[in-house]
Design an enzyme around this catalytic site. Structure first.
Site, PDB file in Angstrom:
ATOM      1  N   TYR A  51       0.793  -1.309  -0.198  1.00  0.00           N
ATOM      2  CA  TYR A  51       0.011  -0.123  -0.148  1.00  0.00           C
ATOM      3  C   TYR A  51       0.904   1.242  -0.009  1.00  0.00           C
ATOM      4  O   TYR A  51       0.545   2.134   0.318  1.00  0.00           O
ATOM      5  CB  TYR A  51      -0.893   0.004   1.027  1.00  0.00           C
ATOM      6  CG  TYR A  51      -2.197  -0.794   0.999  1.00  0.00           C
ATOM      7  CD1 TYR A  51      -3.346  -0.560   0.109  1.00  0.00           C
ATOM      8  CD2 TYR A  51      -2.298  -2.171   1.617  1.00  0.00           C
ATOM      9  CE1 TYR A  51      -4.134  -1.546   0.059  1.00  0.00           C
ATOM     10  CE2 TYR A  51      -3.380  -2.991   1.380  1.00  0.00           C
ATOM     11  CZ  TYR A  51      -4.549  -2.582   0.491  1.00  0.00           C
ATOM     12  OH  TYR A  51      -5.406  -3.337   0.287  1.00  0.00           O
ATOM     13  N   ASN A 114     -12.972  -3.332   4.755  1.00  0.00           N
ATOM     14  CA  ASN A 114     -13.970  -3.547   3.851  1.00  0.00           C
ATOM     15  C   ASN A 114     -13.886  -4.701   2.965  1.00  0.00           C
ATOM     16  O   ASN A 114     -14.254  -4.856   1.759  1.00  0.00           O
ATOM     17  CB  ASN A 114     -13.912  -2.123   2.837  1.00  0.00           C
ATOM     18  CG  ASN A 114     -12.518  -1.977   2.290  1.00  0.00           C
ATOM     19  OD1 ASN A 114     -11.616  -2.793   2.280  1.00  0.00           O
ATOM     20  ND2 ASN A 114     -12.263  -0.856   1.438  1.00  0.00           N
ATOM     21  N   GLU A 128       0.434  -5.870  -8.587  1.00  0.00           N
ATOM     22  CA  GLU A 128       0.070  -6.726  -7.458  1.00  0.00           C
ATOM     23  C   GLU A 128       0.089  -8.201  -7.496  1.00  0.00           C
ATOM     24  O   GLU A 128       0.258  -8.816  -6.551  1.00  0.00           O
ATOM     25  CB  GLU A 128      -1.222  -6.103  -7.209  1.00  0.00           C
ATOM     26  CG  GLU A 128      -1.505  -4.509  -6.821  1.00  0.00           C
ATOM     27  CD  GLU A 128      -2.711  -3.865  -6.745  1.00  0.00           C
ATOM     28  OE1 GLU A 128      -2.602  -2.834  -6.492  1.00  0.00           O
ATOM     29  OE2 GLU A 128      -3.621  -4.614  -6.911  1.00  0.00           O
TER      30      GLU A 128
HETATM   31  N1  UDP Z   1      -9.016   3.077   3.498  1.00  0.00           N
HETATM   32  C1  UDP Z   1      -9.180   3.683   4.684  1.00  0.00           C
HETATM   33  N2  UDP Z   1      -9.834   5.069   4.956  1.00  0.00           N
HETATM   34  C2  UDP Z   1      -9.931   5.763   3.987  1.00  0.00           C
HETATM   35  C3  UDP Z   1      -9.820   5.179   2.624  1.00  0.00           C
HETATM   36  C4  UDP Z   1      -9.462   3.949   2.475  1.00  0.00           C
HETATM   37  O1  UDP Z   1      -8.881   2.813   5.503  1.00  0.00           O
HETATM   38  O2  UDP Z   1     -10.618   6.788   4.113  1.00  0.00           O
HETATM   39  C5  UDP Z   1      -8.365   1.894   3.313  1.00  0.00           C
HETATM   40  C6  UDP Z   1      -9.628   0.631   2.801  1.00  0.00           C
HETATM   41  O3  UDP Z   1      -9.174  -0.454   3.363  1.00  0.00           O
HETATM   42  C7  UDP Z   1      -9.488   0.531   1.324  1.00  0.00           C
HETATM   43  C8  UDP Z   1      -7.909   0.978   0.949  1.00  0.00           C
HETATM   44  O4  UDP Z   1      -7.495   1.804   2.168  1.00  0.00           O
HETATM   45  O5  UDP Z   1      -9.878  -0.376   0.539  1.00  0.00           O
HETATM   46  C9  UDP Z   1      -7.323   1.486  -0.220  1.00  0.00           C
HETATM   47  O6  UDP Z   1      -7.926   2.671  -0.491  1.00  0.00           O
HETATM   48  P1  UDP Z   1      -8.398   2.944  -1.598  1.00  0.00           P
HETATM   49  O7  UDP Z   1      -8.834   4.274  -1.937  1.00  0.00           O
HETATM   50  O8  UDP Z   1      -7.478   2.662  -3.054  1.00  0.00           O
HETATM   51  O9  UDP Z   1      -9.610   2.191  -1.761  1.00  0.00           O
HETATM   52  P2  UDP Z   1     -10.123   0.838  -2.745  1.00  0.00           P
HETATM   53  O10 UDP Z   1      -9.378   0.837  -4.095  1.00  0.00           O
HETATM   54  O11 UDP Z   1      -9.649  -0.314  -1.881  1.00  0.00           O
HETATM   55  O12 UDP Z   1     -11.711   0.901  -2.854  1.00  0.00           O
END
Ligand code: UDP
Ligand code: MG
Length: 139
Positions: A51, A114, A128
């Site tokens: 990440y 999530n 990835e």
């Molecule tokens: N996340 C979080 N708080 C936020 C946004 C993201 O904890 O406000 C976490 C969540 O687990 C998310 C991951 O960070 O799935 C990666 O964020 P991204 O914006 O890439 O979301 P995704 O692509 O997983 O939908």
């Protein structure tokens, strides 16, 4: 043209809650073929590396702690238009905004915990997938 592979992780919250089977059933029903799959656990270092793009975000440390807190399922999936179709299947990052029937609407508990990851581009799917699997494991 859109690629035909994406990468996913069933996150520690969903593994702990016993949702691996139900989530894999949704993925199969949506027409994805499993190319590679394993139950594994990320060290905090590996979770931080995965990440790294979010390093400057306020939720980074919490995300790294969460993603290294228990086992995950990592998998490479194949389908036409894989990245976009899989993002549709999992739903919005925040489960309260995820469309009904999506994996996050069904199994996620919060924006952080999530349930599932899905790559956001063909390029990131490749990066990835290679992070978790040797190319020779992919068939
Ligand atoms: N996340 C979080 N708080 C936020 C946004 C993201 O904890 O406000 C976490 C969540 O687990 C998310 C991951 O960070 O799935 C990666 O964020 P991204 O914006 O890439 O979301 P995704 O692509 O997983 O939908
Ligand atoms: Mg993302």
């Amino acid at each position: 043209m859109a690629g035909n592979k994406t990468f996913t992780m069933i996150k520690p919250d969903a593994v702990k809650a016993g949702h691996i089977g139900a989530i894999m059933a949704k993925i199969n029903e949506a027409g994805f073929r499993i190319v590679a799959m394993k139950l594994t656990k990320l060290s905090p270092e590996k979770a931080g590396e995965f990440y790294a793009v979010h390093k400057e975000r306020p939720f980074y440390q919490e995300l790294v702690d969460f993603m290294s807190s228990g086992p995950i399922v990592a998998a490479i999936l194949e389908k036409d238009n894989a990245v976009e179709d899989f993002r549709t299947l999992i739903g919005a990052t925040d489960p309260s905004k995820a469309a009904p029937g999506t994996i996050r609407a069904l199994f996620a508990t919060s924006i952080g915990e999530n349930a599932i990851h899905g790559s956001d581009s063909d390029e990131n799917a490749q990066i990835e997938g290679s992070f978790h699997f040797a190319v020779t494991e992919m068939f």
